[in-house]
Motif scaffolding. Structure first.
Motif, PDB file in Angstrom:
ATOM      1  N   ARG A 256      35.713 -48.551 -63.705  1.00 51.54           N
ATOM      2  CA  ARG A 256      36.903 -48.659 -63.337  1.00 51.54           C
ATOM      3  C   ARG A 256      37.957 -47.662 -63.713  1.00 51.54           C
ATOM      4  NH1 ARG A 256      40.587 -49.284 -60.454  1.00 51.54           N
ATOM      5  NH2 ARG A 256      42.526 -50.355 -61.104  1.00 51.54           N
TER       6      ARG A 256
ATOM      7  N   SER B 175      38.166 -52.385 -57.969  1.00 46.65           N
ATOM      8  CA  SER B 175      39.561 -52.014 -58.081  1.00 46.65           C
ATOM      9  C   SER B 175      40.363 -53.197 -57.959  1.00 46.65           C
ATOM     10  CB  SER B 175      39.826 -50.880 -57.250  1.00 46.65           C
ATOM     11  OG  SER B 175      39.660 -51.479 -55.713  1.00 46.65           O
TER      12      SER B 175
ATOM     13  N   LEU C 188      38.120 -54.971 -68.546  1.00 47.01           N
ATOM     14  CA  LEU C 188      38.713 -54.275 -67.360  1.00 47.01           C
ATOM     15  C   LEU C 188      40.195 -54.026 -68.100  1.00 47.01           C
ATOM     16  CD1 LEU C 188      36.720 -55.752 -64.503  1.00 47.01           C
ATOM     17  CD2 LEU C 188      36.452 -53.315 -65.411  1.00 47.01           C
TER      18      LEU C 188
ATOM     19  N   GLU D  56      41.919 -50.524 -68.659  1.00 48.03           N
ATOM     20  CA  GLU D  56      42.938 -50.199 -67.640  1.00 48.03           C
ATOM     21  C   GLU D  56      44.193 -49.773 -68.577  1.00 48.03           C
ATOM     22  OE1 GLU D  56      43.907 -53.026 -64.913  1.00 48.03           O
ATOM     23  OE2 GLU D  56      42.161 -52.363 -63.443  1.00 48.03           O
TER      24      GLU D  56
END
Length: 153
Positions: free
Chosen positions: A40, A72, A88, A92
Protein backbone atom coordinates in the motif's frame (compact mmCIF):
# COMPACT_ATOMS: atom_id res chain seq x y z
CA UNK A 1 16.52 3.82 -17.17
CA UNK A 2 18.14 3.78 -13.76
CA UNK A 3 20.03 6.85 -12.51
CA UNK A 4 22.24 5.00 -10.05
CA UNK A 5 22.53 1.41 -9.00
CA UNK A 6 20.95 0.58 -5.67
CA UNK A 7 22.74 -2.79 -5.79
CA UNK A 8 26.14 -1.15 -6.28
CA UNK A 9 25.51 0.96 -3.16
CA UNK A 10 23.93 -1.85 -1.16
CA UNK A 11 26.30 -1.26 1.77
CA UNK A 12 24.89 2.26 2.19
CA UNK A 13 21.41 0.73 2.48
CA UNK A 14 22.32 -1.55 5.39
CA UNK A 15 20.80 0.59 8.18
CA UNK A 16 17.48 0.72 6.33
CA UNK A 17 17.66 -2.99 5.53
CA UNK A 18 18.35 -3.76 9.20
CA UNK A 19 15.34 -1.68 10.23
CA UNK A 20 13.03 -3.64 7.95
CA UNK A 21 14.54 -6.96 9.00
CA UNK A 22 14.12 -6.13 12.69
CA UNK A 23 10.36 -5.78 12.19
CA UNK A 24 10.19 -9.13 10.40
CA UNK A 25 12.43 -10.85 12.96
CA UNK A 26 10.45 -9.54 15.93
CA UNK A 27 7.50 -11.60 14.71
CA UNK A 28 4.89 -9.36 16.30
CA UNK A 29 3.15 -8.50 13.03
CA UNK A 30 1.50 -11.04 10.76
CA UNK A 31 3.43 -11.66 7.52
CA UNK A 32 0.31 -10.98 5.40
CA UNK A 33 -0.26 -7.66 7.19
CA UNK A 34 3.37 -6.69 6.60
CA UNK A 35 3.15 -7.37 2.87
CA UNK A 36 -0.13 -5.46 2.56
CA UNK A 37 1.41 -2.43 4.28
CA UNK A 38 4.53 -2.62 2.10
CA UNK A 39 2.35 -2.82 -1.01
CA UNK A 40 0.00 0.00 0.00
CA UNK A 41 2.78 2.45 0.85
CA UNK A 42 4.54 1.56 -2.40
CA UNK A 43 1.30 2.25 -4.30
CA UNK A 44 1.02 5.68 -2.70
CA UNK A 45 4.64 6.50 -3.50
CA UNK A 46 4.51 5.08 -7.03
CA UNK A 47 7.51 2.78 -6.56
CA UNK A 48 7.30 0.19 -9.35
CA UNK A 49 10.30 -1.77 -8.09
CA UNK A 50 8.84 -2.17 -4.59
CA UNK A 51 5.37 -2.99 -5.97
CA UNK A 52 6.90 -5.70 -8.13
CA UNK A 53 8.88 -7.06 -5.17
CA UNK A 54 6.13 -7.06 -2.58
CA UNK A 55 3.37 -8.30 -4.86
CA UNK A 56 5.54 -11.29 -5.82
CA UNK A 57 6.58 -11.96 -2.22
CA UNK A 58 2.96 -11.68 -1.06
CA UNK A 59 1.78 -14.15 -3.72
CA UNK A 60 4.62 -16.53 -2.88
CA UNK A 61 3.51 -16.38 0.77
CA UNK A 62 -0.07 -17.30 -0.20
CA UNK A 63 -1.75 -13.90 -0.55
CA UNK A 64 -4.73 -13.92 -2.91
CA UNK A 65 -4.85 -12.07 -6.19
CA UNK A 66 -8.18 -10.53 -5.21
CA UNK A 67 -6.79 -8.91 -2.04
CA UNK A 68 -3.79 -7.56 -3.97
CA UNK A 69 -5.98 -6.20 -6.78
CA UNK A 70 -8.35 -4.44 -4.39
CA UNK A 71 -5.71 -3.08 -2.02
CA UNK A 72 -5.85 0.50 -3.27
CA UNK A 73 -9.60 0.46 -2.55
CA UNK A 74 -9.40 -1.44 0.75
CA UNK A 75 -12.02 0.79 2.41
CA UNK A 76 -14.62 -0.37 -0.11
CA UNK A 77 -14.39 -4.10 0.55
CA UNK A 78 -14.73 -6.61 3.37
CA UNK A 79 -11.64 -8.60 2.33
CA UNK A 80 -9.37 -7.17 5.02
CA UNK A 81 -9.58 -7.79 8.74
CA UNK A 82 -10.15 -4.91 11.13
CA UNK A 83 -6.51 -5.13 12.20
CA UNK A 84 -5.37 -4.96 8.56
CA UNK A 85 -7.66 -2.00 7.91
CA UNK A 86 -6.25 -0.07 10.84
CA UNK A 87 -2.69 -0.94 9.77
CA UNK A 88 -3.43 0.30 6.25
CA UNK A 89 -4.96 3.53 7.57
CA UNK A 90 -1.93 4.02 9.84
CA UNK A 91 0.45 3.41 6.92
CA UNK A 92 -1.42 5.84 4.68
CA UNK A 93 -1.51 8.63 7.23
CA UNK A 94 2.18 8.20 8.09
CA UNK A 95 3.10 8.17 4.41
CA UNK A 96 1.03 11.11 3.30
CA UNK A 97 1.57 13.38 6.34
CA UNK A 98 -0.82 15.93 4.83
CA UNK A 99 -0.62 18.13 7.91
CA UNK A 100 0.65 18.30 11.46
CA UNK A 101 -2.68 16.71 12.38
CA UNK A 102 -1.82 13.56 10.41
CA UNK A 103 -2.14 10.29 12.30
CA UNK A 104 -5.19 11.49 14.15
CA UNK A 105 -5.98 10.78 17.77
CA UNK A 106 -9.01 8.81 16.58
CA UNK A 107 -6.81 6.55 14.45
CA UNK A 108 -4.27 6.18 17.25
CA UNK A 109 -7.04 5.21 19.71
CA UNK A 110 -8.36 2.62 17.26
CA UNK A 111 -4.86 1.27 16.61
CA UNK A 112 -4.13 1.08 20.36
CA UNK A 113 -7.17 -1.17 20.76
CA UNK A 114 -5.92 -3.65 18.13
CA UNK A 115 -2.15 -3.46 18.51
CA UNK A 116 0.07 -3.83 21.56
CA UNK A 117 2.44 -0.88 21.95
CA UNK A 118 5.43 -2.85 20.63
CA UNK A 119 3.38 -3.94 17.62
CA UNK A 120 2.41 -0.35 16.88
CA UNK A 121 6.06 0.69 17.11
CA UNK A 122 6.94 -2.17 14.71
CA UNK A 123 4.19 -1.05 12.33
CA UNK A 124 5.52 2.50 12.45
CA UNK A 125 9.10 1.33 11.79
CA UNK A 126 7.84 -0.79 8.88
CA UNK A 127 6.19 2.26 7.32
CA UNK A 128 9.35 4.33 7.88
CA UNK A 129 11.47 1.63 6.23
CA UNK A 130 9.30 1.16 3.14
CA UNK A 131 8.95 4.91 2.66
CA UNK A 132 12.75 5.10 2.70
CA UNK A 133 13.11 2.27 0.19
CA UNK A 134 10.42 3.79 -2.04
CA UNK A 135 12.18 7.13 -2.06
CA UNK A 136 15.56 5.56 -2.83
CA UNK A 137 14.17 3.50 -5.70
CA UNK A 138 12.13 6.39 -7.11
CA UNK A 139 15.19 8.69 -6.94
CA UNK A 140 17.35 6.01 -8.59
CA UNK A 141 14.57 5.19 -11.08
CA UNK A 142 15.07 1.53 -10.33
CA UNK A 143 13.17 -0.42 -12.96
CA UNK A 144 10.50 -2.83 -11.71
CA UNK A 145 9.54 -6.15 -13.22
CA UNK A 146 12.49 -8.49 -12.82
CA UNK A 147 12.34 -9.26 -9.09
CA UNK A 148 12.38 -12.95 -8.09
CA UNK A 149 10.30 -13.79 -4.97
CA UNK A 150 12.32 -14.02 -1.76
CA UNK A 151 15.52 -12.63 -3.24
CA UNK A 152 15.76 -9.36 -1.31
CA UNK A 153 18.23 -8.75 1.50
Amino acid sequence: MSRFSVQRHYAAMQPLIALGQSVHTAGRLEPALIELVLMRVSQINGCAYCLDMHSKDARAAGETEQRLYLLSAWRETKLYSEREQVALAWAEELTELASHEAVSDALYDRAAQLFEEAELVDLTMLVVAINGFNRINVAARTVGGSYKPGSHG
